[in-house]
Design a protein around this motif. Sequence first.
Motif, PDB file in Angstrom:
ATOM      1  N   SER A 173       0.693  -1.226   0.627  1.00  0.00           N
ATOM      2  CA  SER A 173       0.040  -0.464  -0.361  1.00  0.00           C
ATOM      3  C   SER A 173       0.557   1.684  -0.261  1.00  0.00           C
ATOM      4  O   SER A 173       0.416   2.055  -0.617  1.00  0.00           O
ATOM      5  N   LEU A 174       1.915   1.408   0.824  1.00  0.00           N
ATOM      6  CA  LEU A 174       3.011   2.443   1.288  1.00  0.00           C
ATOM      7  C   LEU A 174       3.595   2.283  -0.535  1.00  0.00           C
ATOM      8  O   LEU A 174       3.664   3.932  -0.576  1.00  0.00           O
ATOM      9  N   ARG A 175       3.810   1.458  -1.066  1.00  0.00           N
ATOM     10  CA  ARG A 175       4.566   1.490  -2.686  1.00  0.00           C
ATOM     11  C   ARG A 175       3.669   2.097  -3.838  1.00  0.00           C
ATOM     12  O   ARG A 175       3.941   3.156  -4.232  1.00  0.00           O
ATOM     13  N   SER A 176       2.237   1.442  -3.450  1.00  0.00           N
ATOM     14  CA  SER A 176       1.967   2.545  -4.389  1.00  0.00           C
ATOM     15  C   SER A 176       0.979   3.648  -4.056  1.00  0.00           C
ATOM     16  O   SER A 176       1.781   4.754  -4.856  1.00  0.00           O
ATOM     17  N   TRP A 177       1.083   3.965  -2.800  1.00  0.00           N
ATOM     18  CA  TRP A 177       1.000   5.529  -2.323  1.00  0.00           C
ATOM     19  C   TRP A 177       1.835   6.665  -3.136  1.00  0.00           C
ATOM     20  O   TRP A 177       2.171   7.419  -3.196  1.00  0.00           O
ATOM     21  N   ALA A 178       3.255   6.341  -2.160  1.00  0.00           N
ATOM     22  CA  ALA A 178       4.247   6.613  -2.646  1.00  0.00           C
ATOM     23  C   ALA A 178       4.398   6.966  -4.473  1.00  0.00           C
ATOM     24  O   ALA A 178       5.039   8.358  -4.653  1.00  0.00           O
ATOM     25  N   LEU A 179       3.920   6.588  -5.209  1.00  0.00           N
ATOM     26  CA  LEU A 179       4.471   6.500  -6.348  1.00  0.00           C
ATOM     27  C   LEU A 179       3.118   7.990  -6.786  1.00  0.00           C
ATOM     28  O   LEU A 179       3.712   8.322  -7.449  1.00  0.00           O
ATOM     29  N   VAL A 180       2.045   7.689  -6.674  1.00  0.00           N
ATOM     30  CA  VAL A 180       1.347   7.997  -7.471  1.00  0.00           C
ATOM     31  C   VAL A 180       1.565   9.738  -6.257  1.00  0.00           C
ATOM     32  O   VAL A 180       1.109  10.600  -7.081  1.00  0.00           O
ATOM     33  N   HIS A 181       1.267   9.442  -5.245  1.00  0.00           N
ATOM     34  CA  HIS A 181       1.865  10.825  -4.427  1.00  0.00           C
ATOM     35  C   HIS A 181       2.929  11.759  -4.618  1.00  0.00           C
ATOM     36  O   HIS A 181       2.921  12.963  -4.785  1.00  0.00           O
ATOM     37  N   GLY A 182       4.390  11.077  -4.992  1.00  0.00           N
ATOM     38  CA  GLY A 182       5.364  11.665  -5.145  1.00  0.00           C
ATOM     39  C   GLY A 182       5.276  11.815  -6.664  1.00  0.00           C
ATOM     40  O   GLY A 182       5.325  12.842  -6.833  1.00  0.00           O
ATOM     41  N   LEU A 183       4.597  11.231  -7.465  1.00  0.00           N
ATOM     42  CA  LEU A 183       4.438  12.186  -8.541  1.00  0.00           C
ATOM     43  C   LEU A 183       3.940  13.620  -8.922  1.00  0.00           C
ATOM     44  O   LEU A 183       4.353  14.247  -9.830  1.00  0.00           O
TER      45      LEU A 183
END
Length: 230
Positions: A173-183
Amino acid sequence: MAIKEKTARIEKRDRAIAKKASNYHHGALRDALTRAAREILESQGYEALTLRAAARRVGVSQAAPYNHFADKAALLAAIAAQGFSEFAAAMRQEMDAAVDPQARLNAAGIAYVSFATSNPGLFKLMFGSSAHKASDDPELDAARTSAYEVLRGAVHAVQVSDRRHAPDESLESLRSWALVHGLATMINEGTIAPGIYGARSARELITALLSSPQAEKKINRPVVAKKTGK
């Protein structure tokens, strides 16, 4: 005579303001102030957003907002809560068009970036320190949790459907969140621009990142910016 005329003008202005405020029903003024605050947030930035500024934009007295918001923090919490509710609704709507668990997770990510880049001021407030300082606000807490559960639920569905994925659901969940939030954050802050990567919009760029290798070939390779001499 000049003093009397000035006093009369002030009294006339105050009566007009009071009349305008009285035209709002109990909940209508709160909604109007919230809309005005969001407009200020997007057009002028966080620093320009105050209760007085929202009151001026709506056209009511400076004291009127205090009937609905104790202070600026309360107004910010209300805006952030509204933002998280709309955010969650946007992800759910995008996911409704997909059936496969991975496609639904990708849809949530696309909606995440699209919402963030369409509402940069609101997005910054939602995840900024100001909103988190208001974490004792029950409406904000509930809205924030609900939004995160949409993304977490999508990750969980992928995990259940394909056990080849990492077993640690919280990390996934953190990986998915970090990807979209970071972009989204990089685009909003001007760190990157979709056009550099051959995409016409933030939505197209996140779609390419989340797509299969075959689909990614449709997007041009990154264009390396030329360095200019000083």
